[in-house]
Design an enzyme around this catalytic site. Structure first.
Site: not given
Ligand code: IMP
Length: 435
Positions: A13, A16, A40-41, A231
């Site tokens: 977040d 990017k 989520g971009h 991420q």
């Molecule tokens: P997962 O990727 O859904 O397995 O989540 C694992 C961790 O990564 C959690 O803390 C999510 O909130 C975090 N996470 C996954 N994708 C994003 C993203 O695009 N932005 C911020 N945090 C993310």
């Protein structure tokens, strides 16, 4: 070989999407290499540009370059793709007037997320209770687990119905045991999953390609390739705050394995870093602000997840993380985002070390215990107390804002090439050209 990777330097977040969008106009190809629709971009195109009304795009699986007509977009082998989410996203961008035909390419080797991955993800979180990771619940981790257990289903399998049926039946059978016994879930009927998958296949089959071959060809032909990370490094499965991480390599190493390109082909790595820190989900966050100041950053920075809508945890800029991100990724250029969110802060802090049991750590500790119990060592700055949004050059920024930006740049040892002061494309200071 103009290959530029754009990498998140915090917990995701960082903004990017906006940076990739701006750089996409000069790229031939934009490629994602890891993650799935957990990302989520957000890209906002201002009303004054292109003569139209303001448009906002929230992308999860499609590379942010997709909103630029004519650019080629790749979904790499390192990604996990939920066909339902992909079809929905394609339909959404099509409804916003964007055609993906002839320019979206999904790697045959990308793994497929199926409904049981969602059930597994959500139920494991429930079972973990207070130890939960705070995942997005999108089935990302379980799909990567299947990949590494070597029982995953890949995009190429959608094109071979005989093979797909055999492996889907086998998977459903073995998952049923787990679903019944561990989650008290009835399991899934083959036919309903199959029928749904065949519907999605109609829409996505034309986009499944040998992406490895395409990207290698781009590189050999000297076409500009923009690699879009999702991420951030602190969510990287190897280098992040394990186990509170995602299931892929968000750092630049993932780009090589997740697209099939050699490290030597990436000649620039742009780190994207927010002027303060946020994270979604559970896990240690040394500079987190739990009171008024945190709420202020959340409200003014609109810090709510683009994927799940969850409020993001907010805190001061963390120089320990930033330095670590620069090292792990071999960052060559930096973009600072959301400087404007600090416009009305009287005092701003930057963490330069972690104090744990009277020892100051200025290197990223691996131990959760240290990260959870350390006390940040701060440097304090005066706020500039005036609006920066839309200021066109670095020189025109308020002096105290320049001091803050330069202090961050001194901590990480790299000058900023881009400073973003708002959501829209034109609210960006381009200090140095990168691509
Ligand atoms: P997962 O990727 O859904 O397995 O989540 C694992 C961790 O990564 C959690 O803390 C999510 O909130 C975090 N996470 C996954 N994708 C994003 C993203 O695009 N932005 C911020 N945090 C993310």
């Amino acid at each position: 070989m103009p290959v530029l990777a754009v990498i998140g330097c915090q917990w995701g977040d960082e903004g990017k999407g906006k940076i990739v969008d701006i750089l996409s106009k000069d790229a031939h190809t934009i490629a994602r290499y890891q993650g799935g629709h957990n990302a989520g971009h957000t890209v906002v195109i201002g009303a004054s540009e292109e003569g139209g009304k303001e448009e906002k795009y929230i992308l999860h699986l499609l590379p942010s370059g997709i909103i630029h007509p004519g650019k080629r977009c790749y979904i790499g082998n390192g990604m996990v793709v939920d066909p339902k989410a992909l079809v929905k996203e394609i339909e959404e961008v099509e409804a916003q007037g964007i055609s993906v035909e002839g320019r979206l390419f999904i790697s045959e080797r990308a793994h497929i997320i199926l409904p049981y991955h969602h059930v597994y993800d959500q139920n494991e979180e429930t079972l973990k209770g207070s130890q939960k990771i705070g995942t997005t619940g999108r089935g990302i981790g379980p799909a990567y687990s299947d990949k590494y257990q070597r029982i995953g289903i890949r995009a190429v399998d959608l094109l071979d119905e005989e093979y797909l049926e055999k492996y889907l039946r086998e998977n459903l059978e073995s998952k049923k045991l787990l679903l019944n016994n561990r989650y008290n879930h009835p399991g899934f009927e083959f036919q309903s999953i199959w029928d749904e998958l065949m519907e999605y296949k109609k829409k996505i089959a034309p986009y499944i390609h040998n992406v490895f071959h395409l990207i290698c060809d781009d590189i050999t032909q000297d076409r500009k390739v923009l690699i879009e990370g999702a991420q951030g490094v602190m969510l990287d499965i190897d280098h992040g705050t394990y186990p509170y991480v995602t299931s892929s390599n968000a750092s630049v190493g993932g780009a090589c394995t997740g697209l099939g390109i050699p490290p030597s082909s990436i000649n620039k790595v742009l780190g994207v870093i927010k002027a303060y820190t946020t994270r979604v989900g559970e896990g240690p966050f040394p500079t987190e602000l739990k009171g008024e100041e945190g709420n202020y950053l959340r409200d003014h920075g609109h810090e709510y997840g683009a994927t799940t809508g969850r409020p993001r945890r907010c805190g001061w800029f963390d120089g320990v993380i930033a330095q670590f991100a620069v090292m792990v990724n071999g960052i060559t250029d930096l973009a600072l985002t959301k400087l404007d969110v600090l416009d009305n802060c009287q005092k701003i802090k930057v963490c330069v070390g972690y104090k744990y049991k009277n020892v100051i750590h200025d290197e990223m500790p691996a131990s959760l215990k240290v990260l959870e119990n350390c006390e940040p060592v701060y440097q304090e700055f005066d706020g500039w107390m005036s609006q920066t949004t839309g200021i066109p050059t670095f020189e025109e920024l308020p002096d105290k804002a320049k001091t803050y930006v330069e202090a961050i740049s001194n901590i990480v040892g790299i000058d900023f090439s881009i400073v973003s002061t708002g959501q829209k494309r034109q609210e960006t200071i381009m200090i140095k050209s990168i691509f």
